[in-house]
Design a protein around this motif. Structure first.
Motif, short mmCIF file in Angstrom:
data_model
loop_
_atom_site.label_atom_id
_atom_site.label_comp_id
_atom_site.label_asym_id
_atom_site.label_seq_id
_atom_site.Cartn_x
_atom_site.Cartn_y
_atom_site.Cartn_z
N ALA A 127 4.81 20.09 46.17
CA ALA A 127 5.43 21.26 45.54
C ALA A 127 6.38 20.85 44.42
O ALA A 127 6.35 21.42 43.32
CB ALA A 127 6.16 22.08 46.59
N LEU A 128 7.23 19.87 44.70
CA LEU A 128 8.20 19.43 43.71
C LEU A 128 7.55 18.69 42.56
O LEU A 128 7.80 18.99 41.38
CB LEU A 128 9.26 18.55 44.38
N SER A 129 6.69 17.72 42.86
CA SER A 129 6.05 16.94 41.81
C SER A 129 5.10 17.79 40.97
O SER A 129 5.00 17.62 39.75
CB SER A 129 5.30 15.75 42.40
N GLY A 130 4.41 18.74 41.61
CA GLY A 130 3.52 19.63 40.87
C GLY A 130 4.27 20.50 39.88
O GLY A 130 3.83 20.72 38.75
N SER A 131 5.43 20.99 40.29
CA SER A 131 6.24 21.82 39.40
C SER A 131 6.74 21.02 38.20
O SER A 131 6.73 21.50 37.06
CB SER A 131 7.43 22.40 40.17
N ILE A 132 7.19 19.79 38.46
CA ILE A 132 7.67 18.94 37.37
C ILE A 132 6.53 18.58 36.43
O ILE A 132 6.69 18.56 35.21
CB ILE A 132 8.34 17.67 37.93
N PHE A 133 5.34 18.32 36.99
CA PHE A 133 4.16 18.02 36.17
C PHE A 133 3.85 19.18 35.23
O PHE A 133 3.64 19.00 34.03
CB PHE A 133 2.97 17.74 37.07
N LEU A 134 3.82 20.40 35.79
CA LEU A 134 3.52 21.58 34.99
C LEU A 134 4.56 21.82 33.91
O LEU A 134 4.26 22.35 32.83
CB LEU A 134 3.42 22.82 35.89
N SER A 135 5.79 21.42 34.19
CA SER A 135 6.85 21.58 33.20
C SER A 135 6.74 20.53 32.09
O SER A 135 6.89 20.84 30.91
CB SER A 135 8.21 21.47 33.90
N ASN A 136 6.48 19.29 32.48
CA ASN A 136 6.44 18.19 31.50
C ASN A 136 5.27 18.30 30.53
O ASN A 136 5.41 17.99 29.34
CB ASN A 136 6.36 16.85 32.23
N LEU A 137 4.11 18.72 31.03
CA LEU A 137 2.89 18.72 30.21
C LEU A 137 3.02 19.57 28.95
O LEU A 137 2.86 19.05 27.83
CB LEU A 137 1.69 19.15 31.05
N PRO A 138 3.31 20.87 29.05
CA PRO A 138 3.39 21.68 27.83
C PRO A 138 4.60 21.35 26.96
O PRO A 138 4.54 21.46 25.73
CB PRO A 138 3.47 23.12 28.36
N GLU A 139 5.72 20.93 27.59
CA GLU A 139 6.89 20.58 26.81
C GLU A 139 6.62 19.35 25.95
O GLU A 139 7.02 19.29 24.78
CB GLU A 139 8.09 20.34 27.72
N ALA A 140 5.95 18.36 26.52
CA ALA A 140 5.61 17.16 25.75
C ALA A 140 4.62 17.50 24.64
O ALA A 140 4.73 16.99 23.52
CB ALA A 140 5.03 16.10 26.68
N ALA A 141 3.66 18.36 24.96
CA ALA A 141 2.67 18.76 23.95
C ALA A 141 3.33 19.46 22.77
O ALA A 141 3.05 19.16 21.60
CB ALA A 141 1.61 19.67 24.59
N GLY A 142 4.23 20.39 23.08
CA GLY A 142 4.93 21.12 22.02
C GLY A 142 5.83 20.21 21.20
O GLY A 142 5.87 20.31 19.97
#
Length: 230
Positions: A121-136
């Motif tokens: 739950a925790l790692s999945g949430s951080i993954f979802l947050s990091n992916l689009p922020e890094a892309a942008g």
């Protein structure tokens, strides 16, 4: 499992950077994904960081440290924006690093004796947050004229720093008392809450308008359901 989780979470920064540099990322899509991740992080922050900490430590001190974490992130984020500008990819990179260090430190702590669903739950949430922020962020840096090689190197270095923070949290704090771990989680939780208010939700609304509200609720529901399975 520890190394796999850390690799997946930090690898999201590299994958996101590659997506932003070479892919076609629509602003609305990015905004929707950022809001989705924000909703998931609300649940993970409260249920995986703050609530367990409050149960194992002095409530007033724990909640005060939540405010301290939010205050430290806010102050550092303000200084970053003054240096690089609020809309620059470099500013976002620095903000993710400042936010990510306590966040990944907490992730490393959470891996100590945690069950699989809690970690997911925790790692999945951080993954979802990091992916689009890094892309942008990578896309903005590309548009500002930075070389693709330099951008990818910067985001890779950031991923390494955040991985190191998670490993330190897992190794160095394994024998620390539950009370101290609780306060570390509270500090990280406060930093995440501040980052949601300052970085995540304003950006999501700016890019995806009112759909950001639906995406946030969807992320919250998904994370809450995942957490309930444990």
């Amino acid at each position: 499992m520890t190394y796999l989780v850390i690799a997946v979470v930090s690898g999201a920064l590299i994958l996101g950077a590659v997506w932003g540099i070479y892919g076609n990322l629509q602003k609305k899509t990015e905004g929707f994904l950022v809001a989705l991740a924000g909703g998931a992080l609300i649940v993970s922050t409260v249920l995986e960081l703050i609530n367990p900490a409050v149960e194992k430590a002095n409530v007033l001190i724990a909640l005060g440290i939540v405010l301290l974490g939010a205050g430290v992130f806010t102050a550092l984020d303000y200084l970053v924006k003054q240096q690089w500008g609020s809309d620059s990819g470099g500013g976002l990179l620095a903000a993710i690093t400042l936010d990510g260090i306590p966040e990944n430190l907490a992730l490393g702590v959470a891996l100590i004796g945690a069950d699989a669903l809690t970690v997911a739950a925790l790692s999945g949430s951080i993954f979802l947050s990091n992916l689009p922020e890094a892309a942008g962020g990578a896309k903005e840096m590309t548009e500002n004229g930075a070389s693709k090689k330099k951008i990818l190197w910067l985001w890779s270095a950031t991923a390494f720093i955040l991985s190191l923070a998670a490993l330190i949290g897992n190794w160095a704090l394994a024998d620390v008392s539950e009370e101290i771990l609780a306060y570390i989680r509270c500090f990280a939780g406060g930093a995440v809450v501040a980052s949601l208010a300052i970085e995540v939700f304003p950006k999501a609304y700016k890019q995806d308008s009112y759909w950001a509200g639906i995406a946030t609720a969807l992320g919250l529901v998904l994370a809450f359901y995942l957490n309930s399975l444990g």
